[in-house]
Enzyme design. Structure first.
Site, mmCIF file in Angstrom:
data_model
loop_
_atom_site.group_PDB
_atom_site.id
_atom_site.type_symbol
_atom_site.label_atom_id
_atom_site.label_comp_id
_atom_site.label_asym_id
_atom_site.label_seq_id
_atom_site.Cartn_x
_atom_site.Cartn_y
_atom_site.Cartn_z
ATOM 1 N N LYS A 146 -23.008 -50.830 33.970
ATOM 2 C CA LYS A 146 -23.971 -50.888 35.089
ATOM 3 C C LYS A 146 -25.103 -49.876 34.926
ATOM 4 O O LYS A 146 -26.274 -50.223 35.030
ATOM 5 C CB LYS A 146 -23.248 -50.624 36.422
ATOM 6 C CG LYS A 146 -24.205 -50.348 37.580
ATOM 7 C CD LYS A 146 -23.482 -50.078 38.882
ATOM 8 C CE LYS A 146 -23.322 -48.644 39.258
ATOM 9 N NZ LYS A 146 -24.497 -47.946 39.788
ATOM 10 N N ASN A 147 -24.734 -48.626 34.671
ATOM 11 C CA ASN A 147 -25.778 -47.593 34.696
ATOM 12 C C ASN A 147 -26.683 -47.624 33.472
ATOM 13 O O ASN A 147 -27.739 -46.995 33.470
ATOM 14 C CB ASN A 147 -25.164 -46.208 34.940
ATOM 15 C CG ASN A 147 -24.695 -46.087 36.395
ATOM 16 O OD1 ASN A 147 -25.071 -46.901 37.244
ATOM 17 N ND2 ASN A 147 -23.866 -45.099 36.678
ATOM 18 N N CYS A 149 -27.999 -41.082 50.661
ATOM 19 C CA CYS A 149 -27.381 -39.996 51.415
ATOM 20 C C CYS A 149 -25.865 -40.152 51.494
ATOM 21 O O CYS A 149 -25.200 -39.344 52.105
ATOM 22 C CB CYS A 149 -27.977 -39.943 52.819
ATOM 23 S SG CYS A 149 -27.829 -41.504 53.641
ATOM 24 N N ARG A 184 -29.941 -36.465 47.545
ATOM 25 C CA ARG A 184 -30.133 -36.769 46.122
ATOM 26 C C ARG A 184 -31.635 -36.782 45.833
ATOM 27 O O ARG A 184 -32.247 -37.835 45.742
ATOM 28 C CB ARG A 184 -29.455 -38.103 45.778
ATOM 29 C CG ARG A 184 -27.939 -38.014 45.896
ATOM 30 C CD ARG A 184 -27.262 -39.334 45.697
ATOM 31 N NE ARG A 184 -27.319 -39.795 44.323
ATOM 32 C CZ ARG A 184 -26.882 -40.983 43.929
ATOM 33 N NH1 ARG A 184 -26.345 -41.802 44.812
ATOM 34 N NH2 ARG A 184 -26.963 -41.345 42.674
ATOM 35 N N ASP A 192 -18.188 -40.277 38.754
ATOM 36 C CA ASP A 192 -17.992 -41.677 39.163
ATOM 37 C C ASP A 192 -16.538 -42.136 39.002
ATOM 38 O O ASP A 192 -16.207 -43.266 39.350
ATOM 39 C CB ASP A 192 -18.940 -42.606 38.382
ATOM 40 C CG ASP A 192 -20.393 -42.333 38.724
ATOM 41 O OD1 ASP A 192 -20.649 -41.710 39.763
ATOM 42 O OD2 ASP A 192 -21.273 -42.739 37.945
ATOM 43 N N ARG A 240 -21.349 -54.198 43.880
ATOM 44 C CA ARG A 240 -22.559 -53.653 43.266
ATOM 45 C C ARG A 240 -22.293 -53.289 41.804
ATOM 46 O O ARG A 240 -23.225 -53.237 41.005
ATOM 47 C CB ARG A 240 -22.986 -52.370 44.002
ATOM 48 C CG ARG A 240 -23.563 -52.608 45.383
ATOM 49 C CD ARG A 240 -24.146 -51.320 45.927
ATOM 50 N NE ARG A 240 -24.698 -50.600 44.802
ATOM 51 C CZ ARG A 240 -24.471 -49.321 44.533
ATOM 52 N NH1 ARG A 240 -23.751 -48.591 45.326
ATOM 53 N NH2 ARG A 240 -24.999 -48.766 43.472
HETATM 54 N N1 EPU Z 1 -30.596 -33.907 41.221
HETATM 55 C C1 EPU Z 1 -31.593 -33.107 41.737
HETATM 56 N N2 EPU Z 1 -32.889 -33.434 41.458
HETATM 57 C C2 EPU Z 1 -33.224 -34.514 40.699
HETATM 58 C C3 EPU Z 1 -32.205 -35.322 40.178
HETATM 59 C C4 EPU Z 1 -30.889 -35.000 40.459
HETATM 60 O O1 EPU Z 1 -31.324 -32.129 42.422
HETATM 61 O O2 EPU Z 1 -34.436 -34.739 40.498
HETATM 62 C C5 EPU Z 1 -29.174 -33.579 41.487
HETATM 63 C C6 EPU Z 1 -28.470 -34.698 42.275
HETATM 64 O O3 EPU Z 1 -28.660 -34.530 43.672
HETATM 65 C C7 EPU Z 1 -27.038 -34.521 41.837
HETATM 66 C C8 EPU Z 1 -27.175 -34.052 40.371
HETATM 67 O O4 EPU Z 1 -28.506 -33.558 40.241
HETATM 68 O O5 EPU Z 1 -26.440 -33.507 42.576
HETATM 69 C C9 EPU Z 1 -26.968 -35.132 39.326
HETATM 70 O O6 EPU Z 1 -27.723 -36.275 39.662
HETATM 71 P P1 EPU Z 1 -28.212 -37.337 38.578
HETATM 72 O O7 EPU Z 1 -29.687 -37.357 38.590
HETATM 73 O O8 EPU Z 1 -27.520 -37.088 37.283
HETATM 74 O O9 EPU Z 1 -27.660 -38.685 39.210
HETATM 75 P P2 EPU Z 1 -28.418 -40.040 39.402
HETATM 76 O O10 EPU Z 1 -29.288 -40.327 38.246
HETATM 77 O O11 EPU Z 1 -29.015 -40.112 40.749
HETATM 78 C C10 EPU Z 1 -26.630 -41.442 38.130
HETATM 79 C C11 EPU Z 1 -25.758 -42.621 38.427
HETATM 80 C C12 EPU Z 1 -24.683 -42.232 39.412
HETATM 81 C C13 EPU Z 1 -23.887 -41.071 38.847
HETATM 82 C C14 EPU Z 1 -24.806 -39.912 38.453
HETATM 83 C C15 EPU Z 1 -24.090 -38.772 37.764
HETATM 84 C C16 EPU Z 1 -27.263 -44.457 38.174
HETATM 85 C C17 EPU Z 1 -28.059 -45.521 38.818
HETATM 86 N N3 EPU Z 1 -26.570 -43.679 38.984
HETATM 87 O O12 EPU Z 1 -27.207 -41.053 39.369
HETATM 88 O O13 EPU Z 1 -23.845 -43.366 39.505
HETATM 89 O O14 EPU Z 1 -22.978 -40.599 39.823
HETATM 90 O O15 EPU Z 1 -25.834 -40.396 37.566
HETATM 91 O O16 EPU Z 1 -23.455 -39.199 36.615
HETATM 92 O O17 EPU Z 1 -27.236 -44.338 36.961
HETATM 93 C C18 EPU Z 1 -22.266 -44.783 40.464
HETATM 94 O O18 EPU Z 1 -22.377 -45.510 39.459
HETATM 95 O O19 EPU Z 1 -21.364 -44.944 41.317
HETATM 96 C C19 EPU Z 1 -23.196 -43.685 40.668
HETATM 97 C C20 EPU Z 1 -23.338 -43.068 41.821
#
Ligand code: EPU
Length: 431
Positions: free
Chosen positions: A22-23, A117, A122, A307, A399
């Site tokens: 998915k990701n 949220c 995030r 995850d 999803r």
């Molecule tokens: N963060 C910030 N600022 C940013 C970006 C991230 O503070 O600009 C913080 C986030 O709030 C979080 C941490 O950094 O505390 C890590 O966030 P990350 O950016 O790595 O997560 P994401 O890209 O929003 C993706 C996956 C998530 C998965 C995370 C961590 C996708 C669409 N989503 O989210 O997947 O938990 O990486 O591995 O790729 C899921 O599949 O269930 C899911 C939630």
């Protein structure tokens, strides 16, 4: 409204084939916006997040053909639209990848701020910092983000991420592919889906090196051309079935995986007493005894994935002794523990840690899927529990899990899906 009804207490036996990640898919589909020509993409999971992104691309003018249930041909050559449909964008967090791809292709992007949220704030400040390092001007107001490249286009830049972020790493990659000069991203995320996005872009003509390490270099090219690509198997879907066998018992072969991507999950489940044998692109799993307690802390790859946190917590809830789960990525990813406790688990949350006193038996009742992985955890708990569990809000689960009902039924589970009409459908805005 979708609910699952599960009669628990049955062991799982047989084989399950893992779908595309998915990701990776939710980044690769927006990445097709950068390509002039046809992208033939295989192993695309048929899940609701992917269907939503296809609807968004279609609305923007992409030509999309479904060749088989899991193979697509996408041609964005004629897309001229720099704004994605806002009502759809708000429903999927991964829509933030449209920003990087639109900025890279058109020099302009405007999008609703992504939601998310469900397990704490995030922000996307690191994505924005990366776009700015390429010379873009970014404005956030009224719930929208607008990004504009300078008149002479984006220029390669250097960005050091303050937080290891999957989304920021991928989004900066997308924006940088067609920028003039070299971009360096330091302290970047190393997840398998980052390597997969880089491999996809390179196969279309990009020049990205270092994906999978903490420094990625992108040498800008003038254009990307069409080509063929196959998405990697889903590490988290595989881990979820591994956790299901560990909780419910039985003997299952997890097929079509890259075992290396699962190393930390395999190691933790072995520590808890599961018998796991690697065999090419399969893992054979067998439960021969009650699980032993363990501790786990979630971390960026190659650490234990956040995850998989709710799913492993269900295994710990039935293990012998007290386990501690520490969440290292999100502020609040323990909402599901209240639902698990309704099923007879003993979980106490203290800040970023959950203390889990293992019980011998869970019992079925009515619970909610609070989000995608929380929903997967409820399914696992229900499979292992005595009696009937009804899981409300199961749309979240769909999803990210392709044909979960069919796959579990083939393993011997007794699971039914009921869909009723809801005049105000829930918004699934995380992931
Ligand atoms: N963060 C910030 N600022 C940013 C970006 C991230 O503070 O600009 C913080 C986030 O709030 C979080 C941490 O950094 O505390 C890590 O966030 P990350 O950016 O790595 O997560 P994401 O890209 O929003 C993706 C996956 C998530 C998965 C995370 C961590 C996708 C669409 N989503 O989210 O997947 O938990 O990486 O591995 O790729 C899921 O599949 O269930 C899911 C939630």
């Amino acid at each position: 409204m979708i609910k699952y009804i599960i009669e628990g207490g049955q062991e799982l036996h047989g084989g399950v084939t893992i779908s595309g990640a998915k990701n990776a898919a939710v980044a690769i589909l927006p990445a097709t916006l950068l390509v002039e020509g046809k992208c033939h993409i295989e192993n695309v999971p048929d899940i609701s997040d992917v269907r939503l992104l296809l609807e968004i691309l279609n609305d923007m003018g992409a030509q999309i053909r479904r060749l088989t249930p899991n193979a697509l041909e996408i041609d964005c050559t004629r897309v001229r639209n720099t704004t994605a449909p806002i009502d759809l964008v708000r429903r999927i967090r991964a829509s933030y990848y449209l920003l990087g791809a639109q900025l890279g292709r058109f020099g302009h992007a405007r999008n609703a701020m992504p939601g998310g949220c469900n397990f704490g704030l995030r922000p996307i400040d690191q994505h924005i910092k990366g776009f700015e390092a390429l010379g873009a001007v970014v404005e956030q107001s009224g719930g929208y983000v607008t990004c504009d490249a300078p008149e002479d286009g984006l220029k390669g830049g250097r960005v050091y991420l303050d937080i290891v972020s999957v989304g920021a790493t991928m989004n900066i990659l997308l924006a940088a592919c067609l920028a003039e000069g070299t971009t360096t991203i330091e302290n970047c995320a190393k997840e398998p889906h980052i390597v997969d996005l880089a491999n996809f872009l390179n196969s279309m003509g990009a020049r990205i090196s270092g994906a999978g390490t903490d420094v990625i270099k992108v040498r800008g090219v003038k254009s990307l051309r069409g080509g063929s690509y196959s998405i990697i198997p889903d590490q988290i879907e595989a881990g979820t079935y591994m956790a299901a066998v560990s909780a419910a018992g039985g003997s299952v072969t997890i097929k079509n995986i890259i075992p290396k991507h699962l190393d930390c999950i395999t190691a933790k489940l072995r520590e808890m007493g599961m018998v796991i044998r690697e065999d090419g692109d399969c893992l054979h799993m067998e439960k021969t005894r009650r699980l032993k307690r363990a501790n786990v802390k979630t971390m960026p790859y190659p650490g234990f994935p956040t995850d998989m946190q709710p799913q492993i917590a269900v295994c710990m809830a039935m293990a012998n002794g007290t386990s501690i789960v520490t969440e290292g990525i999100y502020d609040n990813r323990f909402r599901y523990t209240a639902e698990l406790n309704r099923m007879g688990a003993h979980v106490q949350v203290e800040g970023k840690a959950a203390v889990i006193d293992g019980v011998r038996e869970l019992h079925g009742c009515e619970v909610r899927a609070c989000d995608l992985r929380a929903g997967a955890a409820m399914v696992i708990a229900a499979l292992a529990a005595e009696g009937t569990t009804i899981i409300e809000d199961a749309h979240y689960i769909e999803r990210g899990y392709e044909d979960i009902i069919g796959k579990l039924t083939a393993l011997g589970a007794n699971i039914k899906r009921i869909e009723t009409f809801d005049p105000q459908p829930a918004v699934a805005g995380v992931g």
